[in-house]
Write a protein that holds these residues in place. Structure first.
Motif, PDB file in Angstrom:
ATOM      1  N   UNK A 117      54.597  25.768  14.395  1.00 33.89           N
ATOM      2  CA  UNK A 117      55.313  24.624  14.953  1.00 33.89           C
ATOM      3  C   UNK A 117      55.917  23.773  13.830  1.00 33.89           C
ATOM      4  N   UNK A 118      55.185  23.664  12.729  1.00 38.30           N
ATOM      5  CA  UNK A 118      55.652  22.852  11.604  1.00 38.30           C
ATOM      6  C   UNK A 118      55.152  23.468  10.301  1.00 38.30           C
ATOM      7  N   UNK A 119      55.993  23.362   9.268  1.00 41.67           N
ATOM      8  CA  UNK A 119      55.649  23.900   7.949  1.00 41.67           C
ATOM      9  C   UNK A 119      56.252  22.998   6.879  1.00 41.67           C
ATOM     10  N   UNK A 120      55.822  23.224   5.670  1.00 45.45           N
ATOM     11  CA  UNK A 120      56.293  22.351   4.600  1.00 45.45           C
ATOM     12  C   UNK A 120      55.754  20.954   4.798  1.00 45.45           C
ATOM     13  N   UNK A 121      54.518  20.863   5.272  1.00 45.52           N
ATOM     14  CA  UNK A 121      53.921  19.575   5.643  1.00 45.52           C
ATOM     15  C   UNK A 121      53.000  19.061   4.540  1.00 45.52           C
ATOM     16  N   UNK A 122      53.159  17.787   4.251  1.00 49.35           N
ATOM     17  CA  UNK A 122      52.311  17.130   3.262  1.00 49.35           C
ATOM     18  C   UNK A 122      51.709  15.881   3.884  1.00 49.35           C
ATOM     19  N   UNK A 123      50.412  15.675   3.648  1.00 45.79           N
ATOM     20  CA  UNK A 123      49.797  14.451   4.171  1.00 45.79           C
ATOM     21  C   UNK A 123      50.347  13.226   3.444  1.00 45.79           C
ATOM     22  N   UNK A 124      50.485  12.146   4.175  1.00 43.47           N
ATOM     23  CA  UNK A 124      50.943  10.882   3.612  1.00 43.47           C
ATOM     24  C   UNK A 124      49.781   9.890   3.719  1.00 43.47           C
ATOM     25  N   UNK A 125      49.530   9.123   2.679  1.00 43.55           N
ATOM     26  CA  UNK A 125      48.421   8.169   2.731  1.00 43.55           C
ATOM     27  C   UNK A 125      48.538   7.234   3.944  1.00 43.55           C
ATOM     28  N   UNK A 126      47.513   7.218   4.744  1.00 42.65           N
ATOM     29  CA  UNK A 126      47.415   6.360   5.925  1.00 42.65           C
ATOM     30  C   UNK A 126      48.586   6.513   6.875  1.00 42.65           C
ATOM     31  N   UNK A 127      49.192   7.696   6.898  1.00 44.81           N
ATOM     32  CA  UNK A 127      50.297   7.996   7.816  1.00 44.81           C
ATOM     33  C   UNK A 127      50.136   9.427   8.301  1.00 44.81           C
ATOM     34  N   UNK A 128      51.080   9.856   9.150  1.00 49.62           N
ATOM     35  CA  UNK A 128      51.104  11.223   9.634  1.00 49.62           C
ATOM     36  C   UNK A 128      51.639  12.145   8.551  1.00 49.62           C
ATOM     37  N   UNK A 129      51.464  13.440   8.761  1.00 51.65           N
ATOM     38  CA  UNK A 129      52.055  14.414   7.851  1.00 51.65           C
ATOM     39  C   UNK A 129      53.574  14.283   7.880  1.00 51.65           C
ATOM     40  N   UNK A 130      54.187  14.622   6.782  1.00 49.25           N
ATOM     41  CA  UNK A 130      55.640  14.694   6.699  1.00 49.25           C
ATOM     42  C   UNK A 130      55.976  16.175   6.548  1.00 49.25           C
ATOM     43  N   UNK A 131      56.800  16.708   7.459  1.00 49.90           N
ATOM     44  CA  UNK A 131      57.087  18.148   7.506  1.00 49.90           C
ATOM     45  C   UNK A 131      58.580  18.406   7.332  1.00 49.90           C
ATOM     46  N   UNK A 132      58.888  19.378   6.490  1.00 48.59           N
ATOM     47  CA  UNK A 132      60.292  19.737   6.268  1.00 48.59           C
ATOM     48  C   UNK A 132      60.819  20.651   7.371  1.00 48.59           C
ATOM     49  N   UNK A 133      59.953  21.477   7.951  1.00 47.66           N
ATOM     50  CA  UNK A 133      60.337  22.352   9.063  1.00 47.66           C
ATOM     51  C   UNK A 133      59.484  21.944  10.248  1.00 47.66           C
TER      52      UNK A 133
END
Length: 136
Positions: A117-133
């Protein structure tokens, strides 16, 4: 695509309980790992047509709409990088997260099997993941 938050999709994936899903936890985990391996191998080989086959329908649609190109061409232009070795797989019913050495994948189970569903995802401090795909 870059820098856009995966937002609601990821929060829904992480909020899903462990109930539901077909098969044992071990079978579902193996299915997730197999799909992640196909995704990573195809990505490493630059076989974007194969990458597209393991993406969720909404993710393919988002890629194609955002780039105004077919899925494989959109991925080729985005040049996503492989995530490396598998570190952890968490299965939550019909949702899953696979943590790789330099990426996180989110997957859902469809009638046709596990899909990314999502890839290229990095956790963000105190936020949701940020995903490129990601899917829409």
């Amino acid at each position: 695509m870059a820098g856009r938050a995966c937002g609601a999709a990821v929060s829904v994936l992480l909020a899903v309980g462990t109930v539901g899903g077909c098969g044992t936890v071990a079978e579902r985990r193996d299915g997730v790992r197999d799909t992640a391996a196909v995704f990573e191998t195809a990505l490493r080989e630059g076989a974007y047509d194969r990458v597209c086959t393991v993406l969720a329908p909404g993710t393919v649609q988002e890629l194609e709409q955002t780039s105004a190109s077919p899925c494989a061409k959109a991925l080729s232009e985005a040049s996503p990088t492989p995530g490396g070795a598998l570190r952890r797989t968490d299965v939550y019913g019909n949702q899953a997260r696979t943590v790789l050495s330099s990426d996180t994948l989110f997957l859902s189970h469809f009638n046709s099997g596990w899909k990314v569903v999502a890839a290229g995802c990095e956790p963000q401090p105190q936020q949701l993941y940020q995903c490129r795909i990601k899917g829409g």
